[in-house]
Write a protein that holds these residues in place. Structure first.
Motif, PDB file in Angstrom:
ATOM      1  N   ASP A 148       0.845  -0.946  -0.158  1.00 10.09           N
ATOM      2  CA  ASP A 148       0.079  -0.043  -0.003  1.00 10.09           C
ATOM      3  C   ASP A 148       0.765   1.249  -0.009  1.00 10.09           C
ATOM      4  OD1 ASP A 148      -2.342  -1.211   0.043  1.00 10.09           O
ATOM      5  OD2 ASP A 148      -2.856  -1.081   2.201  1.00 10.09           O
ATOM      6  N   LYS A 153      -2.944   3.478  -1.178  1.00  5.47           N
ATOM      7  CA  LYS A 153      -3.929   2.409  -0.719  1.00  5.47           C
ATOM      8  C   LYS A 153      -5.230   2.714  -1.327  1.00  5.47           C
ATOM      9  CE  LYS A 153      -5.822   1.203   3.957  1.00  5.47           C
ATOM     10  NZ  LYS A 153      -5.920  -0.437   3.628  1.00  5.47           N
ATOM     11  N   ASP A 155      -9.496   1.713  -0.767  1.00  8.78           N
ATOM     12  CA  ASP A 155     -10.468   1.320   0.111  1.00  8.78           C
ATOM     13  C   ASP A 155     -11.251   0.187  -0.398  1.00  8.78           C
ATOM     14  OD1 ASP A 155     -12.666   1.209   2.066  1.00  8.78           O
ATOM     15  OD2 ASP A 155     -13.617   2.860   1.213  1.00  8.78           O
ATOM     16  N   SER A 156     -11.038  -1.159   0.272  1.00 12.13           N
ATOM     17  CA  SER A 156     -11.839  -2.315  -0.400  1.00 12.13           C
ATOM     18  C   SER A 156     -12.706  -2.731   0.595  1.00 12.13           C
ATOM     19  CB  SER A 156     -10.724  -3.331  -0.613  1.00 12.13           C
ATOM     20  OG  SER A 156      -9.811  -3.553   0.469  1.00 12.13           O
ATOM     21  N   THR A 157     -13.223  -2.010   1.553  1.00 12.60           N
ATOM     22  CA  THR A 157     -14.201  -2.595   2.559  1.00 12.60           C
ATOM     23  C   THR A 157     -15.398  -2.917   2.029  1.00 12.60           C
ATOM     24  OG1 THR A 157     -14.724  -0.249   2.976  1.00 12.60           O
ATOM     25  CG2 THR A 157     -12.931  -1.186   4.335  1.00 12.60           C
TER      26      THR A 157
END
Length: 162
Positions: A148, A153, A155-157
């Protein structure tokens, strides 16, 4: 005989080609391995791109600062899709690590599937419960952060990665 599989997936902010260039270069392994593991590549050709049959030797200190030799062979490669490294000399009875690149919902996902067998039979099973699995979590959590930091990074939430 204790046999285990470890799975980790990470969404990467890079193209498949960019990520492949990074992970298919043995010299980048040191960048994504925790410093306290004392990871050093001892092969003289570590600057090369991976190829099937490539043997890579390392020194690593996975436990209590004790140096151990680890030798892996790159056994399978499909350009920009996956490669497999298998332990030839090292601490495990068996180690088979698949590095897979996939595109899911338009984003690049890197998957690691490690199949391994610790040494010492039932004692290896106990060691896996007590510290091997935790050490793998620690290494791959560090690797996730390092990748990352390198690529950015994502956001893969809201994603489901299979």
């Amino acid at each position: 005989m204790a046999f285990y599989q470890y799975f980790k997936a990470q969404v990467i902010d890079a193209s498949k080609a960019e990520l492949w260039d990074f992970i298919s270069s043995p010299r980048n392994l040191k960048l994504i391995t925790p410093d306290h593991m004392g990871f050093d590549i001892t092969s003289s050709h570590a600057e090369e791109k991976m190829y099937e049959g490539m043997i890579i030797s390392y020194e690593v200190s996975p436990l209590l600062g004790l140096k151990t030799e680890w030798v892996t062979e790159i056994t399978h490669i499909r350009d920009q899709e996956f490669f497999v490294d298998e332990q030839r000399i090292g601490p495990y009875v068996m180690w088979h690590h698949q590095h897979i690149l996939d595109v899911i919902d338009g984003v690049v996902v890197m998957k690691d599937i490690i199949s391994y067998q610790p040494p010492f039979g039932f004692l290896g099973a106990i060691a896996n419960s007590l510290f091997i699995k935790k050490k793998l979590d620690e290494i791959f959590d560090y690797r996730e952060k390092a990748v990352d930091d390198y690529f950015g990074k994502v956001d893969s939430t809201q994603m489901t990665i299979v």
